[in-house]
Design an enzyme around this catalytic site. Structure first.
Site, PDB file in Angstrom:
ATOM      1  CE  LYS A 202      -3.448   2.588   2.463  1.00 47.10           C
ATOM      2  NZ  LYS A 202      -4.420   2.488   3.701  1.00 47.10           N
ATOM      3  NE  ARG A 212      -5.646   9.647   3.004  1.00 44.88           N
ATOM      4  CZ  ARG A 212      -4.364  10.089   2.770  1.00 44.88           C
ATOM      5  NH1 ARG A 212      -3.933  11.106   2.593  1.00 44.88           N
ATOM      6  NH2 ARG A 212      -3.788   8.801   2.403  1.00 44.88           N
ATOM      7  CD  GLU A 241       5.940  -3.755   3.725  1.00 43.80           C
ATOM      8  OE1 GLU A 241       5.080  -4.807   4.315  1.00 43.80           O
ATOM      9  OE2 GLU A 241       6.110  -2.608   4.501  1.00 43.80           O
ATOM     10  CE  LYS A 256      -5.968   2.111  -0.690  1.00 38.21           C
ATOM     11  NZ  LYS A 256      -6.330   1.888   0.641  1.00 38.21           N
ATOM     12  CE1 TYR A 321     -14.885   3.269  -2.498  1.00 39.37           C
ATOM     13  CE2 TYR A 321     -12.976   3.522  -4.099  1.00 39.37           C
ATOM     14  CZ  TYR A 321     -13.446   3.392  -2.576  1.00 39.37           C
ATOM     15  OH  TYR A 321     -12.813   3.704  -1.603  1.00 39.37           O
TER      16      TYR A 321
HETATM   17  C1  PBG Z   1      -6.809   3.871   5.469  1.00 41.75           C
HETATM   18  C2  PBG Z   1      -7.545   3.648   4.061  1.00 41.75           C
HETATM   19  C3  PBG Z   1      -7.458   4.571   3.046  1.00 41.75           C
HETATM   20  C4  PBG Z   1      -7.920   3.770   2.098  1.00 41.75           C
HETATM   21  C5  PBG Z   1      -8.369   2.691   2.243  1.00 41.75           C
HETATM   22  N1  PBG Z   1      -7.926   2.443   3.640  1.00 41.75           N
HETATM   23  C6  PBG Z   1      -6.610   5.892   3.058  1.00 41.75           C
HETATM   24  C7  PBG Z   1      -5.450   6.251   3.580  1.00 41.75           C
HETATM   25  O1  PBG Z   1      -4.695   5.428   3.737  1.00 41.75           O
HETATM   26  O2  PBG Z   1      -5.423   7.281   3.969  1.00 41.75           O
HETATM   27  C8  PBG Z   1      -7.954   4.708   0.499  1.00 41.75           C
HETATM   28  C9  PBG Z   1      -9.080   3.818  -0.342  1.00 41.75           C
HETATM   29  C10 PBG Z   1      -9.504   4.677  -1.539  1.00 41.75           C
HETATM   30  O3  PBG Z   1      -8.837   5.878  -1.688  1.00 41.75           O
HETATM   31  O4  PBG Z   1     -10.423   4.389  -2.124  1.00 41.75           O
HETATM   32  N2  PBG Z   1      -6.843   2.768   6.183  1.00 41.75           N
END
Ligand code: PBG
Length: 333
Positions: A202, A212, A241, A256, A321
């Site tokens: 990630k 957010r 990782e 991601k 989505y």
């Molecule tokens: C945080 C989390 C995030 C997303 C999924 N889980 C945002 C972040 O790490 O700040 C982002 C998913 C998206 O942008 O669709 N645990």
């Protein structure tokens, strides 16, 4: 001189493209509704679903409407749902303790969905950011995310989700060593059938911006997410990782964001050949949606092409989505 010199006109690649039937026959990858995991946002403010300005067409669901959305997705052939809770500011603390409240929003979502769609996989997010007064995925002290204290919290959160009926838990926090500790705790509590979908690679990405907004979880100081999420410049590190998470007991790993990180997805799948998910994140959705709303892209074609790219690069599962729309488009053929 190319090694193919002299091949033409005997060899004509266009023969395999000359009509839909032959194209069907030689196609290497396909995307189906069975590949999708639908991420959903859920609020606890009462009233119905709310719109999200930076994610047109995506709702912040109520407890009632998320169950309808789950049922609709299940009927479209989508096997899994990944809920994200938006809790009120008053429930946010430095230690994020609302994350393991058995009567909290997430356990209610899990129980609600399982009641109506018992066979649908419910895959809740494990991380503290929706519950953290600083919008951080972990517990902060003096500007540092404490790894051990955060793992202790994530273990409590995972057990809470397992008690509510989660099929897999999905740690998205990027703390070191959390997969092993969560696996151990689940097993000790008798949840050896609850799986782990690890957000392994990630990245610290600007493409999470609209997410957010949806959760009102933008970092409000405390620490820099770059101290736990990965540097977008690195791909060898992604393999490291993923190797660690698999060794610690992850059942599936994830890369991601998605489209800007197809090279990472490809390397992870080629190297490990294990179940691999990709997350088409909120910013990717927002880009496709904005261009489509302006008439600059044909939405259906652009979305299905992007989703197919994930399959071609090696994804087994896709968080998007667009899951319900795409399932409908695929069904229409
Ligand atoms: C945080 C989390 C995030 C997303 C999924 N889980 C945002 C972040 O790490 O700040 C982002 C998913 C998206 O942008 O669709 N645990």
């Amino acid at each position: 001189m190319s090694e193919h010199t002299g091949a033409y006109p005997r060899i004509r690649p266009r023969r395999n493209r000359r009509g839909p039937a032959i194209r069907d026959l030689v196609r290497e990858s396909a995307v189906t509704p069975g590949d999708f995991i639908l991420p959903v946002f859920v609020h606890d403010e009462g009233g119905g679903p709310q719109e999200i300005a930076s994610l047109p067409g995506v709702m912040r669901h109520s407890l009632g409407s998320v169950i309808e959305a789950a049922q609709e997705a299940w009927e479209l052939g989508i096997p899994a749902i990944a809920p994200f809770p938006k809790v009120a500011d008053g429930k946010k603390t430095i230690d994020g303790r609302e994350a393991w409240n058995d009567d909290g929003l997430m356990p209610q979502i899990i129980r609600g969905v399982k009641q109506v769609c018992p066979d649908m996989l419910v895959i809740p997010d494990v991380a503290l950011d929706p519950f953290s007064s600083l919008g951080q995925d972990g517990i902060v002290e003096d500007g540092v995310i404490l790894n051990e204290a955060t793992i202790d919290a994530l273990v409590k959160q995972s057990l809470c989700q397992a008690r509510a009926g989660a099929d897999l838990v999905a740690p998205s926090d990027m703390m070191d060593g959390r997969i092993g500790r969560i696996r151990e705790a689940l097993d000790e509590a008798g949840f050896d059938q609850v799986g782990i979908l690890a957000y392994s690679a990630k990245y610290a990405s600007c493409f999470y911006g609209p997410f957010r907004d949806a959760l009102d979880s933008a970092p409000r100081g405390g620490a820099d997410k770059k101290t736990y999420q990965m540097d977008p410049a690195n791909t060898d590190e992604a393999l490291h990782e993923v190797a660690l998470d698999l060794a610690e007991g992850a059942d599936m790993v994830m890369v991601k964001p998605g489209l800007p990180y197809l090279d990472v997805l490809w390397r992870v799948k080629q190297h490990f050949k294990r179940p691999t998910a990709v997350y088409q994140v909120s910013g990717e959705y927002a880009m496709l949606k904005a261009a489509s709303m302006n008439g600059w892209l044909d939405e259906r074609s652009a979305v299905l092409e992007a989703l197919l790219a994930f399959k071609r690069a090696g994804a087994d599962a896709i968080l998007t989505y667009y899951a319900a729309d795409a399932a409908r488009w695929l069904r229409e053929g």
